[in-house]
Design a protein around this motif. Structure first.
Motif, PDB file in Angstrom:
ATOM      1  N   ALA A 252      37.910  46.887  32.841  1.00  0.00           N
ATOM      2  CA  ALA A 252      37.684  46.160  33.811  1.00  0.00           C
ATOM      3  C   ALA A 252      38.971  45.793  34.669  1.00  0.00           C
ATOM      4  N   SER A 253      38.952  45.388  35.815  1.00  0.00           N
ATOM      5  CA  SER A 253      39.899  45.106  36.901  1.00  0.00           C
ATOM      6  C   SER A 253      40.015  43.514  37.399  1.00  0.00           C
ATOM      7  N   PRO A 254      40.833  42.763  36.912  1.00  0.00           N
ATOM      8  CA  PRO A 254      40.911  41.324  37.385  1.00  0.00           C
ATOM      9  C   PRO A 254      41.031  41.388  38.886  1.00  0.00           C
ATOM     10  N   GLU A 255      41.618  42.432  39.649  1.00  0.00           N
ATOM     11  CA  GLU A 255      41.763  42.364  41.117  1.00  0.00           C
ATOM     12  C   GLU A 255      40.392  42.777  41.660  1.00  0.00           C
ATOM     13  N   LYS A 256      39.449  43.374  41.232  1.00  0.00           N
ATOM     14  CA  LYS A 256      38.116  43.504  41.663  1.00  0.00           C
ATOM     15  C   LYS A 256      37.354  42.433  41.533  1.00  0.00           C
ATOM     16  N   GLY A 257      37.686  41.740  40.236  1.00  0.00           N
ATOM     17  CA  GLY A 257      37.058  40.777  39.855  1.00  0.00           C
ATOM     18  C   GLY A 257      37.212  39.314  40.914  1.00  0.00           C
ATOM     19  N   ALA A 258      38.364  39.362  41.176  1.00  0.00           N
ATOM     20  CA  ALA A 258      38.707  38.286  42.110  1.00  0.00           C
ATOM     21  C   ALA A 258      38.284  38.549  43.578  1.00  0.00           C
ATOM     22  N   ASN A 259      38.115  39.865  43.900  1.00  0.00           N
ATOM     23  CA  ASN A 259      37.337  39.997  45.118  1.00  0.00           C
ATOM     24  C   ASN A 259      35.847  39.837  45.006  1.00  0.00           C
ATOM     25  N   LEU A 260      35.154  40.112  44.003  1.00  0.00           N
ATOM     26  CA  LEU A 260      33.798  39.619  43.941  1.00  0.00           C
ATOM     27  C   LEU A 260      33.548  38.165  43.511  1.00  0.00           C
ATOM     28  N   ALA A 261      34.618  37.500  43.133  1.00  0.00           N
ATOM     29  CA  ALA A 261      34.387  35.985  42.918  1.00  0.00           C
ATOM     30  C   ALA A 261      34.621  35.220  44.264  1.00  0.00           C
ATOM     31  N   LYS A 262      35.179  35.632  45.384  1.00  0.00           N
ATOM     32  CA  LYS A 262      35.258  35.357  46.642  1.00  0.00           C
ATOM     33  C   LYS A 262      33.930  34.548  46.908  1.00  0.00           C
ATOM     34  N   ALA A 263      32.915  35.018  46.554  1.00  0.00           N
ATOM     35  CA  ALA A 263      31.656  34.481  47.260  1.00  0.00           C
ATOM     36  C   ALA A 263      31.458  33.272  46.342  1.00  0.00           C
ATOM     37  N   CYS A 264      31.985  33.031  45.281  1.00  0.00           N
ATOM     38  CA  CYS A 264      31.670  31.946  44.321  1.00  0.00           C
ATOM     39  C   CYS A 264      32.557  30.817  45.084  1.00  0.00           C
ATOM     40  N   GLY A 265      33.602  31.106  45.687  1.00  0.00           N
ATOM     41  CA  GLY A 265      34.620  30.125  46.302  1.00  0.00           C
ATOM     42  C   GLY A 265      33.726  28.761  47.060  1.00  0.00           C
ATOM     43  N   ALA A 266      32.743  29.292  47.687  1.00  0.00           N
ATOM     44  CA  ALA A 266      31.777  28.286  48.475  1.00  0.00           C
ATOM     45  C   ALA A 266      31.343  27.144  47.486  1.00  0.00           C
ATOM     46  N   CYS A 267      31.218  27.428  46.344  1.00  0.00           N
ATOM     47  CA  CYS A 267      30.938  26.287  45.181  1.00  0.00           C
ATOM     48  C   CYS A 267      32.022  25.842  44.398  1.00  0.00           C
ATOM     49  N   HIS A 268      32.824  26.655  44.055  1.00  0.00           N
ATOM     50  CA  HIS A 268      33.749  26.470  42.854  1.00  0.00           C
ATOM     51  C   HIS A 268      35.165  26.633  43.300  1.00  0.00           C
ATOM     52  N   ASN A 269      36.035  25.764  42.797  1.00  0.00           N
ATOM     53  CA  ASN A 269      37.681  26.008  42.866  1.00  0.00           C
ATOM     54  C   ASN A 269      38.136  26.717  41.719  1.00  0.00           C
ATOM     55  N   PHE A 270      39.031  27.617  42.164  1.00  0.00           N
ATOM     56  CA  PHE A 270      39.913  28.550  40.956  1.00  0.00           C
ATOM     57  C   PHE A 270      41.232  28.092  40.738  1.00  0.00           C
ATOM     58  N   GLU A 271      41.797  27.179  41.533  1.00  0.00           N
ATOM     59  CA  GLU A 271      43.233  26.748  41.471  1.00  0.00           C
ATOM     60  C   GLU A 271      43.068  25.833  40.365  1.00  0.00           C
ATOM     61  N   LYS A 272      44.463  25.763  39.689  1.00  0.00           N
ATOM     62  CA  LYS A 272      44.921  24.874  38.716  1.00  0.00           C
ATOM     63  C   LYS A 272      44.825  23.303  39.209  1.00  0.00           C
ATOM     64  N   GLY A 273      44.272  22.577  38.593  1.00  0.00           N
ATOM     65  CA  GLY A 273      44.051  21.185  38.662  1.00  0.00           C
ATOM     66  C   GLY A 273      43.328  20.921  40.152  1.00  0.00           C
TER      67      GLY A 273
END
Length: 200
Positions: free
Chosen positions: A72-93
Motif C-alpha cells: 500500500a501507499s499512504p500517498e495514494k491513500g491521502a489522495n483517495l481520502a481527499k473526498a472524505c475531507g468534506a465530512c471529516h477532519n484529518f488534522e490533529k486536534g
C-alpha cells in the motif's frame, strides 16, 4: 348518404387497417431478433461473481489484508481520502464536522469522540477501530452498519482500501507497525515467484 358512399368509406377504413397490419408484418420480418443459443439471461450478481471467463470457479482469490497493506501507499491513500475531507477532519486536534475527526482513528474505541452524535448502528459495534474493522466499514458502510449516518457508498477496490488504511494508520503521534504478512500466506501472494535457476 347513399349506400355507395358508405361502402367507399368502409372500404377506405378496411384498406388502411390492412395496410397497417401488412407494414407491421414486414417490419417484424426485417427486424426479427435472433434466437438466443441459451434461453434466459444472466443476472447481474452472477456476472459480477465471474472473472470475465464465464466461469466463477476461476475468479482470483481475495488477498489477505496484510498482503495488501505490504504494497500500500499512504500517498495514494491521502489522495483517495481527499473526498472524505468534506465530512471529516484529518488534522490533529481538529474537531468533528459532519463526521468525527479521523486523526488517531486506528485502534481508537468505536463511537468515542465526546459530544459527537453517533448513530445507534455505530454505537452497537463496540470495540476498537482495528484496520480490519475500518476495512469492512469503508467497503460498504451501510452493509457493515445498517442504519449508519455515513453517506459514503464504499470503496470496492481492495488495493485502494489498503492505500486509505495505510494513510489513516499514519495519522498518529506514534503509529503502530502494520500487521506482518503471515508465514502461512503463500509467498506467491506477496511477491512474484523467483525465476528458476539456470541449468548447469
Amino acid at each position: 348518404m347513399d349506400s355507395f358512399e358508405v361502402n367507399k368509406i368502409a372500404g377506405g377504413v378496411l384498406g388502411t387497417l390492412l395496410a397497417t397490419m401488412g407494414l407491421g408484418l414486414v417490419a417484424a420480418w426485417f427486424y426479427e431478433a435472433p434466437t438466443p443459443a441459451k434461453p434466459g439471461y444472466d443476472l447481474p450478481l452472477a456476472m459480477a461473481e465471474t472473472s470475465g471467463t464465464g466461469d466463477s470457479k476461476t475468479a482470483a482469490p481475495a488477498k489477505p489484508l496484510p498482503v495488501l497493506l505490504a504494497s500500500a501507499s499512504p500517498e495514494k491513500g491521502a489522495n483517495l481520502a481527499k473526498a472524505c475531507g468534506a465530512c471529516h477532519n484529518f488534522e490533529k486536534g481538529a474537531g468533528a464536522k459532519i463526521g468525527p475527526p479521523l486523526w488517531g482513528v486506528v485502534d481508537r474505541p468505536v463511537a468515542s469522540i465526546p459530544g459527537f452524535s453517533y448513530s445507534e448502528a455505530i454505537k452497537g459495534k463496540g470495540g476498537d477501530w482495528s484496520l480490519d474493522k475500518i476495512n469492512a466499514f469503508i467497503t460498504s458502510p451501510k452493509g457493515y452498519a445498517p442504519g449508519t449516518k455515513m453517506t459514503y457508498a464504499g470503496e470496492t477496490d481492495p488495493q485502494k482500501r489498503a492505500d486509505i488504511l495505510d494513510y489513516l494508520h499514519t495519522l498518529s503521534d506514534d503509529p503502530k507497525p502494520l500487521p506482518a504478512v503471515s508465514e502461512a500466506t503463500p509467498a506467491a501472494a506477496v511477491q512474484p515467484a523467483a525465476a528458476p535457476a539456470p541449468v548447469k
